[in-house]
Write a protein that holds these residues in place. Structure first.
Motif, PDB file in Angstrom:
ATOM      1  N   SER A 146       4.047   1.611  -6.908  1.00  0.00           N
ATOM      2  CA  SER A 146       3.020   2.368  -6.219  1.00  0.00           C
ATOM      3  C   SER A 146       2.623   1.684  -4.911  1.00  0.00           C
ATOM      4  CB  SER A 146       1.802   2.472  -7.133  1.00  0.00           C
ATOM      5  OG  SER A 146       0.647   2.813  -6.416  1.00  0.00           O
ATOM      6  N   ALA A 147       2.608   2.458  -3.837  1.00  0.00           N
ATOM      7  CA  ALA A 147       2.120   1.936  -2.558  1.00  0.00           C
ATOM      8  C   ALA A 147       0.621   1.684  -2.656  1.00  0.00           C
ATOM      9  CB  ALA A 147       2.446   2.904  -1.427  1.00  0.00           C
ATOM     10  N   LYS A 148      -0.072   2.487  -3.436  1.00  0.00           N
ATOM     11  CA  LYS A 148      -1.523   2.324  -3.610  1.00  0.00           C
ATOM     12  C   LYS A 148      -1.842   0.951  -4.211  1.00  0.00           C
ATOM     13  CE  LYS A 148      -5.667   4.496  -4.082  1.00  0.00           C
ATOM     14  NZ  LYS A 148      -6.448   4.227  -2.897  1.00  0.00           N
ATOM     15  N   LEU A 149      -1.055   0.524  -5.212  1.00  0.00           N
ATOM     16  CA  LEU A 149      -1.279  -0.798  -5.825  1.00  0.00           C
ATOM     17  C   LEU A 149      -1.066  -1.924  -4.824  1.00  0.00           C
ATOM     18  CD1 LEU A 149       0.297  -0.923  -9.406  1.00  0.00           C
ATOM     19  CD2 LEU A 149      -2.063  -1.406  -8.754  1.00  0.00           C
ATOM     20  N   ALA A 150      -0.191  -1.715  -3.844  1.00  0.00           N
ATOM     21  CA  ALA A 150       0.131  -2.764  -2.877  1.00  0.00           C
ATOM     22  C   ALA A 150      -0.792  -2.763  -1.664  1.00  0.00           C
ATOM     23  CB  ALA A 150       1.580  -2.627  -2.422  1.00  0.00           C
ATOM     24  N   GLU A 151      -1.616  -1.731  -1.517  1.00  0.00           N
ATOM     25  CA  GLU A 151      -2.472  -1.607  -0.321  1.00  0.00           C
ATOM     26  C   GLU A 151      -3.345  -2.827  -0.062  1.00  0.00           C
ATOM     27  OE1 GLU A 151      -3.323   3.151   0.264  1.00  0.00           O
ATOM     28  OE2 GLU A 151      -4.751   1.950  -0.876  1.00  0.00           O
ATOM     29  N   LYS A 152      -3.874  -3.433  -1.107  1.00  0.00           N
ATOM     30  CA  LYS A 152      -4.807  -4.550  -0.934  1.00  0.00           C
ATOM     31  C   LYS A 152      -4.108  -5.872  -0.633  1.00  0.00           C
ATOM     32  CE  LYS A 152      -6.559  -4.382  -5.152  1.00  0.00           C
ATOM     33  NZ  LYS A 152      -5.872  -3.550  -6.083  1.00  0.00           N
ATOM     34  N   LEU A 153      -2.765  -5.855  -0.682  1.00  0.00           N
ATOM     35  CA  LEU A 153      -2.005  -7.086  -0.461  1.00  0.00           C
ATOM     36  C   LEU A 153      -1.660  -7.247   1.010  1.00  0.00           C
ATOM     37  CD1 LEU A 153       0.443  -6.757  -3.497  1.00  0.00           C
ATOM     38  CD2 LEU A 153      -1.694  -8.085  -3.386  1.00  0.00           C
ATOM     39  N   VAL A 154      -2.173  -8.300   1.617  1.00  0.00           N
ATOM     40  CA  VAL A 154      -1.838  -8.601   3.006  1.00  0.00           C
ATOM     41  C   VAL A 154      -0.445  -9.228   3.001  1.00  0.00           C
ATOM     42  CG1 VAL A 154      -2.440  -9.966   5.029  1.00  0.00           C
ATOM     43  CG2 VAL A 154      -4.248  -8.923   3.641  1.00  0.00           C
ATOM     44  N   ALA A 155       0.466  -8.584   3.713  1.00  0.00           N
ATOM     45  CA  ALA A 155       1.869  -8.995   3.719  1.00  0.00           C
ATOM     46  C   ALA A 155       2.475  -8.616   5.071  1.00  0.00           C
ATOM     47  CB  ALA A 155       2.604  -8.288   2.576  1.00  0.00           C
ATOM     48  N   PRO A 156       3.701  -9.075   5.318  1.00  0.00           N
ATOM     49  CA  PRO A 156       4.361  -8.686   6.565  1.00  0.00           C
ATOM     50  C   PRO A 156       4.712  -7.197   6.600  1.00  0.00           C
ATOM     51  CG  PRO A 156       5.444 -10.583   5.555  1.00  0.00           C
ATOM     52  CD  PRO A 156       4.474 -10.061   4.562  1.00  0.00           C
ATOM     53  N   PHE A 157       4.520  -6.496   5.467  1.00  0.00           N
ATOM     54  CA  PHE A 157       4.844  -5.079   5.372  1.00  0.00           C
ATOM     55  C   PHE A 157       3.613  -4.310   4.926  1.00  0.00           C
ATOM     56  CE2 PHE A 157       8.517  -7.567   3.815  1.00  0.00           C
ATOM     57  CZ  PHE A 157       9.363  -7.348   4.897  1.00  0.00           C
ATOM     58  N   SER A 158       3.613  -3.026   5.226  1.00  0.00           N
ATOM     59  CA  SER A 158       2.574  -2.127   4.720  1.00  0.00           C
ATOM     60  C   SER A 158       3.145  -0.716   4.764  1.00  0.00           C
ATOM     61  CB  SER A 158       1.299  -2.240   5.563  1.00  0.00           C
ATOM     62  OG  SER A 158       1.572  -1.846   6.894  1.00  0.00           O
ATOM     63  N   GLY A 159       2.367   0.219   4.281  1.00  0.00           N
ATOM     64  CA  GLY A 159       2.804   1.604   4.306  1.00  0.00           C
ATOM     65  C   GLY A 159       3.448   2.035   3.007  1.00  0.00           C
ATOM     66  N   ASP A 160       3.993   3.242   3.023  1.00  0.00           N
ATOM     67  CA  ASP A 160       4.536   3.861   1.814  1.00  0.00           C
ATOM     68  C   ASP A 160       5.713   3.120   1.207  1.00  0.00           C
ATOM     69  OD1 ASP A 160       2.636   5.811   2.033  1.00  0.00           O
ATOM     70  OD2 ASP A 160       3.988   7.323   2.888  1.00  0.00           O
ATOM     71  N   ALA A 161       6.467   2.365   2.014  1.00  0.00           N
ATOM     72  CA  ALA A 161       7.658   1.664   1.509  1.00  0.00           C
ATOM     73  C   ALA A 161       7.316   0.335   0.833  1.00  0.00           C
ATOM     74  CB  ALA A 161       8.663   1.429   2.632  1.00  0.00           C
ATOM     75  N   PHE A 162       6.092  -0.164   1.028  1.00  0.00           N
ATOM     76  CA  PHE A 162       5.659  -1.425   0.429  1.00  0.00           C
ATOM     77  C   PHE A 162       4.911  -1.090  -0.851  1.00  0.00           C
ATOM     78  CE2 PHE A 162       2.587  -5.062   0.245  1.00  0.00           C
ATOM     79  CZ  PHE A 162       3.523  -6.031  -0.049  1.00  0.00           C
ATOM     80  N   MET A 163       5.541  -1.421  -1.995  1.00  0.00           N
ATOM     81  CA  MET A 163       5.017  -0.989  -3.293  1.00  0.00           C
ATOM     82  C   MET A 163       4.973  -2.141  -4.294  1.00  0.00           C
ATOM     83  SD  MET A 163       7.184   2.556  -3.590  1.00  0.00           S
ATOM     84  CE  MET A 163       8.550   2.060  -2.547  1.00  0.00           C
ATOM     85  N   ALA A 164       4.174  -1.941  -5.321  1.00  0.00           N
ATOM     86  CA  ALA A 164       4.068  -2.927  -6.398  1.00  0.00           C
ATOM     87  C   ALA A 164       3.956  -2.200  -7.725  1.00  0.00           C
ATOM     88  CB  ALA A 164       2.842  -3.816  -6.184  1.00  0.00           C
ATOM     89  N   ILE A 165       4.256  -2.940  -8.783  1.00  0.00           N
ATOM     90  CA  ILE A 165       4.078  -2.451 -10.147  1.00  0.00           C
ATOM     91  C   ILE A 165       3.463  -3.583 -10.964  1.00  0.00           C
ATOM     92  CG2 ILE A 165       6.422  -3.134 -10.846  1.00  0.00           C
ATOM     93  CD1 ILE A 165       6.477  -0.737 -12.747  1.00  0.00           C
ATOM     94  N   GLU A 166       2.541  -3.219 -11.836  1.00  0.00           N
ATOM     95  CA  GLU A 166       1.967  -4.195 -12.755  1.00  0.00           C
ATOM     96  C   GLU A 166       2.800  -4.220 -14.027  1.00  0.00           C
ATOM     97  OE1 GLU A 166      -2.790  -3.984 -11.751  1.00  0.00           O
ATOM     98  OE2 GLU A 166      -1.998  -2.604 -13.263  1.00  0.00           O
ATOM     99  N   LEU A 167       3.258  -5.395 -14.410  1.00  0.00           N
ATOM    100  CA  LEU A 167       3.938  -5.562 -15.697  1.00  0.00           C
ATOM    101  C   LEU A 167       2.925  -5.914 -16.776  1.00  0.00           C
ATOM    102  CD1 LEU A 167       7.106  -7.518 -14.522  1.00  0.00           C
ATOM    103  CD2 LEU A 167       6.805  -5.049 -14.803  1.00  0.00           C
ATOM    104  N   VAL A 168       1.772  -6.408 -16.332  1.00  0.00           N
ATOM    105  CA  VAL A 168       0.629  -6.677 -17.201  1.00  0.00           C
ATOM    106  C   VAL A 168      -0.513  -5.831 -16.647  1.00  0.00           C
ATOM    107  CG1 VAL A 168      -1.057  -8.415 -17.922  1.00  0.00           C
ATOM    108  CG2 VAL A 168       1.369  -9.035 -17.740  1.00  0.00           C
ATOM    109  N   ASP A 169      -1.073  -4.975 -17.481  1.00  0.00           N
ATOM    110  CA  ASP A 169      -2.165  -4.109 -17.026  1.00  0.00           C
ATOM    111  C   ASP A 169      -3.269  -4.920 -16.356  1.00  0.00           C
ATOM    112  OD1 ASP A 169      -0.939  -1.809 -17.915  1.00  0.00           O
ATOM    113  OD2 ASP A 169      -2.060  -1.721 -19.806  1.00  0.00           O
TER     114      ASP A 169
END
Length: 169
Positions: free
Chosen positions: A124-147
């Motif tokens: 989800s790009a939404k999950l990654a939104e709060k992460l400051v990184a060299p990337f952003s936008g719809d292509a920068f995504m994350a998934i939680e393996l632990v809720d």
């Protein structure tokens, strides 16, 4: 088709599959740099008729949320030989990689990838939104393996040198 943990005997074939999949050497050399730097946590190959036809790599990634370091991984790259693309090989590799990563106790995985492809695995790009990184936008995504692993106000992602990313750019 079998999925297996990559062995040193697969390295040359993985290089060729990655080169063919991406139409160049950059991603293939990235795999070599990540191996050389000792950052590989999971490397899976798809093998058919004793030939590597696909590969997925999960490597250490420095991720913090609200000052807490997560056990996180970067998924990159996923490579499938052109004559096997669009046959489900990449999906099998990603699903198995996420399953094994969760079993190994990792909390989250980050990917920079096609926004129409990776959400089917839970990225989800939404999950990654709060992460400051060299990337952003719809292509920068994350998934939680632990809720709840990525719950918090703000976080950061620092990519290893092997990625050749200049921080702040």
């Amino acid at each position: 088709m079998q999925l297996a943990i990559e062995q040193p005997r697969h390295h040359a074939e993985v290089f060729e599959v990655t080169r063919a999949a991406f139409g160049g050497d950059d991603e293939a050399h990235l795999v070599e740099r990540l191996r050389a730097d000792g950052l590989v946590r999971l490397s899976l190959v798809a093998v058919e008729d004793d030939e590597v036809v696909g590969h997925v790599l999960f490597t250490d990634l420095a991720v913090t949320v609200d000052g807490r370091a997560l056990r996180a991984l970067c998924l990159a790259p996923v490579s499938v030989r052109p004559d096997y693309q669009n046959s489900g090989v990449g999906s099998m590799l990603i699903r198995e990689g996420l399953r094994q990563s969760a079993l190994a106790g990792f909390e989250a995985v980050v990917v920079l990838g096609h926004p129409a492809y990776y959400p089917r695995f839970g990225f989800s790009a939404k999950l990654a939104e709060k992460l400051v990184a060299p990337f952003s936008g719809d292509a920068f995504m994350a998934i939680e393996l632990v809720d709840g692993a990525l719950q918090g106000e703000a976080g950061t992602v620092v990519y290893p040198e092997a990625f050749g990313i200049v921080e702040g750019h």
